[in-house]
Design an enzyme around this catalytic site. Structure first.
Site, PDB file in Angstrom:
ATOM      1  N   ARG A   1       0.683  -0.783  -0.270  1.00 18.77           N
ATOM      2  CA  ARG A   1       0.259   0.235   0.081  1.00 18.77           C
ATOM      3  C   ARG A   1       0.771   1.052   0.001  1.00 18.77           C
ATOM      4  NH1 ARG A   1      -3.215  -3.291  -1.402  1.00 18.77           N
ATOM      5  NH2 ARG A   1      -5.604  -3.496   0.004  1.00 18.77           N
TER       6      ARG A   1
ATOM      7  N   GLU B   1      -4.194   7.209  -4.930  1.00 17.00           N
ATOM      8  CA  GLU B   1      -4.530   6.507  -6.421  1.00 17.00           C
ATOM      9  C   GLU B   1      -5.429   7.034  -7.063  1.00 17.00           C
ATOM     10  OE1 GLU B   1      -1.622   2.967  -5.373  1.00 17.00           O
ATOM     11  OE2 GLU B   1      -4.231   2.143  -6.038  1.00 17.00           O
TER      12      GLU B   1
ATOM     13  N   HIS C   1      -0.889   0.119  -9.617  1.00 15.62           N
ATOM     14  CA  HIS C   1      -1.595  -1.221  -9.094  1.00 15.62           C
ATOM     15  C   HIS C   1      -2.188  -2.613  -9.987  1.00 15.62           C
ATOM     16  CE1 HIS C   1      -3.734  -0.947  -4.282  1.00 15.62           C
ATOM     17  NE2 HIS C   1      -3.515  -2.255  -4.916  1.00 15.62           N
TER      18      HIS C   1
END
Length: 327
Positions: A238, A267, A286
């Site tokens: 993360r 994000e 991601h």
């Protein structure tokens, strides 16, 4: 009336149909646009179940929007986007998707190590930009991965899978974790060490810990300064574990050599993000678990979790273990 399910992102028909056969289902109609907060609140007010993505903040406000919510099935192994404490108080089951994404995320993590260490993306851009005029002895020379020291911060199942892959590269594996794992040490040949020893000794520092109050911004400029100046930093967990300004400074000043990042503090990021301006950064959107097989398995587990809870049974992947089905 049938229970009502809201899905926060467009999913394949094969997945949605399994729920539609049993329940009334509504779904946000976009694959690449997050559901607005206002819509999420409206849906939560009448939903019995939410099938959410990590992009949704399932806050106390969302969990308190309606009286009928029984389960939040989060399509991720992490659940830092869900207020688990509030859910527990309200008797709402919080579910995630562990295990099914372990190997795919470990594959990508190791790929980031290879790409950042061997300057693969930089080399690809070099040739695409017509800069390759001749072979030269030190052209885009990176560093070896084999026989180096891999430091894993967060030895969960994904960390163990990365360590397993490292054995094939004859790497020395050290790790730091909240609890020591002696069985895994024997199986993987890994050595438990302090956080300080890990960051000072590792050639590749891989961040795979969950985002918690204890791990938030664990990697600051002061931490990067303690690493080898040849070290490569990888984050596939993360973005909140890293102080991005500190990482940026460390890369610009040569405190570390390179970084491979699949996650960021906020994000999505835009093309003008300062880390993307650096040639020694490999950045991905991601996609740690993004293989077709794994994403379908994650969706299926979300479906299984919802059906179990709404059937009065314990779901296969329950986060708040104190939750119990209501009679």
């Amino acid at each position: 009336m049938k229970p009502y399910i809201f899905i926060t992102r467009k999913l394949p028909n094969d997945i949605v149909d399994q729920l539609s056969l049993r329940y009334e289902v509504s779904m946000w109609g976009y694959e690449d646009i997050a559901v607005p907060k206002e819509r999420l609140l409206q849906e939560a007010a009448k939903a019995n179940a939410l099938l959410t993505m990590l992009s949704e903040q399932v806050s106390e406000e969302v969990l308190s929007a309606g009286p009928n919510l029984k389960v939040v099935a989060n399509m991720a192994v992490g659940y830092d986007n869900v207020d688990v404490n509030t859910a527990a108080k309200k008797g709402i089951a919080v579910c995630n998707t562990p295990d099914v994404l372990t190997d795919s995320t470990a594959d990508l993590t190791f790929g980031l190590m290879l790409a950042a260490g061997r300057r693969m993306v930089e080399s690809s851009e070099y040739i695409k930009q017509n800069k390759w005029q001749s072979w030269s002895p030190m052209l885009l020379a990176g560093q070896d991965i084999h026989h180096k020291t891999l430091g894993i911060f967060g030895m969960g199942k994904i960390g163990e899978a990365v360590a397993q892959r490292a054995k094939g590269f004859n790497m020395k594996v050290i790790y730091h974790n909240r609890t020591r794992k002696t069985e895994q040490e024997q199986r993987l040949g890994a050595k438990f060490c302090s956080f300080t020893e890990l960051i000072q000794s590792a050639d590749f520092v891989v961040c795979l810990a969950p985002l918690t109050d204890e791990t938030r911004k664990a990697f600051t400029y002061e931490i990067f300064k303690q690493m080898k100046n040849t070290a490569v930093f990888i984050n596939a967990s993360r973005g909140g574990l890293v102080d991005e300004q500190g990482l940026l400074t460390a890369l610009q000043t040569g405190e570390i050599t390179a970084a491979g990042l699949d996650v960021f503090e906020r994000e999505p990021i835009s093309a003008d993000h300062p880390l993307l301006k650096l040639p020694n950064v490999v950045a991905l959107p991601h996609i740690g678990s993004s293989s077709r097989e794994t994403r379908m398995a994650m969706m299926q587990l979300c479906v299984d979790n919802i059906i179990a809870v709404l059937s009065g049974e314990k779901p296969p992947a329950l986060v708040n273990q104190d939750w119990k089905p209501k009679n």
